[in-house]
Design a protein around this motif. Structure first.
Motif, short mmCIF file in Angstrom:
data_model
loop_
_atom_site.label_atom_id
_atom_site.label_comp_id
_atom_site.label_asym_id
_atom_site.label_seq_id
_atom_site.Cartn_x
_atom_site.Cartn_y
_atom_site.Cartn_z
N SER A 26 -35.91 20.11 15.87
CA SER A 26 -34.45 20.12 16.35
C SER A 26 -34.11 21.60 16.36
N ASN B 61 -28.18 17.30 19.24
CA ASN B 61 -28.14 15.92 19.35
C ASN B 61 -29.08 15.51 20.66
N TYR C 125 -31.18 13.66 22.91
CA TYR C 125 -31.73 12.34 22.54
C TYR C 125 -32.52 11.90 24.09
N GLN D 143 -33.62 13.43 16.42
CA GLN D 143 -32.72 12.11 16.97
C GLN D 143 -33.64 11.00 17.32
N ARG E 114 -33.98 7.65 15.80
CA ARG E 114 -33.76 6.31 16.56
C ARG E 114 -34.78 5.15 16.35
N SER F 144 -28.96 14.78 9.02
CA SER F 144 -29.07 15.26 10.39
C SER F 144 -27.68 15.95 10.68
#
Length: 298
Positions: free
Chosen positions: A81, A213, A215, A231, A235, A272
């Protein structure tokens, strides 16, 4: 110097009271979930699963954060990320400035036609399946570039940056630079870019948060777990309840395992969000100015 006191009518007082009440309720509605998540992340797994946590931490524990630091896949997702946010934002800002600056120049005679093509892409798109086939034909499936190249430039960001250049960079400055023998490329790099700190800060924040963010694109285009952003890992924990057994080897019983899962959820949510919270204070002073000057006007 004496301050002037304005006497408010009863209707004004009632109006202000209602406004303050609604704003306080709205603030509490927004803040409570944040406080709850932070409190739950610092509570024991037994307190979280039993529902004892509602405002402050109960039986303060760092089990959730210890589990996060032991989970190798979480660190991989965090690093991915960071890569997508830094590298992706760099290319996003560069491409946005390159597109926005010519569109702000009055001597660029086809700027209206080009702008119309840009706006057209905001209203019409190929759809999910054509986009996937395009990424596949380009050989970007299961590649880091699949999360960077398709969204390398936002048309809305181009419009905001173009408006900023039109209202901030005077034409006289360009004329003076040309008289001194400055080319358009050098003018953009050495004059326009240094004067565009506020709008660059705004664009960087928007793009970085978008990459952080990300995803759905990662879910579509990435197959290798080594490329997953944080992300996707989040999940797996929040939705699929996937938890690496290596971090709960000292936990016995299904209830304790479930408690550890719940605790890990809140710890992951806190971790996060930390990078965005750390970056925002440094660009806050540019944010309001860039948004106001670069906003759409007449």
């Amino acid at each position: 110097m004496k301050s002037i006191r304005i006497n408010e009518s009863r209707s004004d007082q009632l109006f202000n009271f209602m406004n303050y009440t609604l704003l306080c309720l709205f603030t509490l509605t927004v803040l409570y979930p944040l406080v709850y998540v932070i409190s739950a992340s610092f509570s024991s797994s037994a307190a979280v699963i039993s529902g004892k946590v509602w405002l402050w931490p109960v039986d303060i524990s760092f089990q959730g954060y210890e589990a996060v630091f032991k989970h190798k896949q979480i660190w991989v997702g965090f690093a991915n990320s960071m890569y997508y946010a830094i590298v992706g934002t760099f290319f996003n800002v560069i491409m946005t400035l390159i597109a926005a600056y010519p569109l702000s120049r009055k001597d660029f005679y086809i700027r209206n036609g080009v702008m119309a093509l840009f706006v057209f892409t905001m209203m019409f798109g190929g759809g999910l399946i054509p986009n996937y086939l395009l990424i596949k034909e380009l050989g970007l499936i299961d590649s880091r570039w699949a999360l960077i190249i398709p969204g390398i430039m936002s048309v809305m960001s181009v419009i905001i940056a173009r408006t900023y250049f039109q209202t901030t960079i005077p034409d006289e400055l360009l004329e003076a630079a040309h008289l001194d023998g400055c080319s358009d490329y050098k003018f953009l790099i050495k004059i326009v870019a240094p004067l565009s700190g506020p709008i660059i800060a705004v664009l960087s924040l928007f793009y970085a948060v978008g990459h952080w963010n990300t995803y759905f694109a990662a879910l579509l285009y990435l197959k290798s777990p080594d490329l997953y952003p944080l992300q996707i890992i989040l999940r797996d924990v929040l939705v699929k309840n996937a938890l690496d057994e290596e971090i709960i080897t000292d936990v016995v019983g299904a209830a304790q395992r479930e408690g550890m899962r719940e605790l890990l959820k809140y710890s992951l949510i806190v971790i996060s969000t930390i990078p965005v919270l750390l970056v925002y204070p440094f660009i806050q002073r540019h944010f309001v100015k860039g948004m106001m000057i670069g906003s759409l006007k007449g």
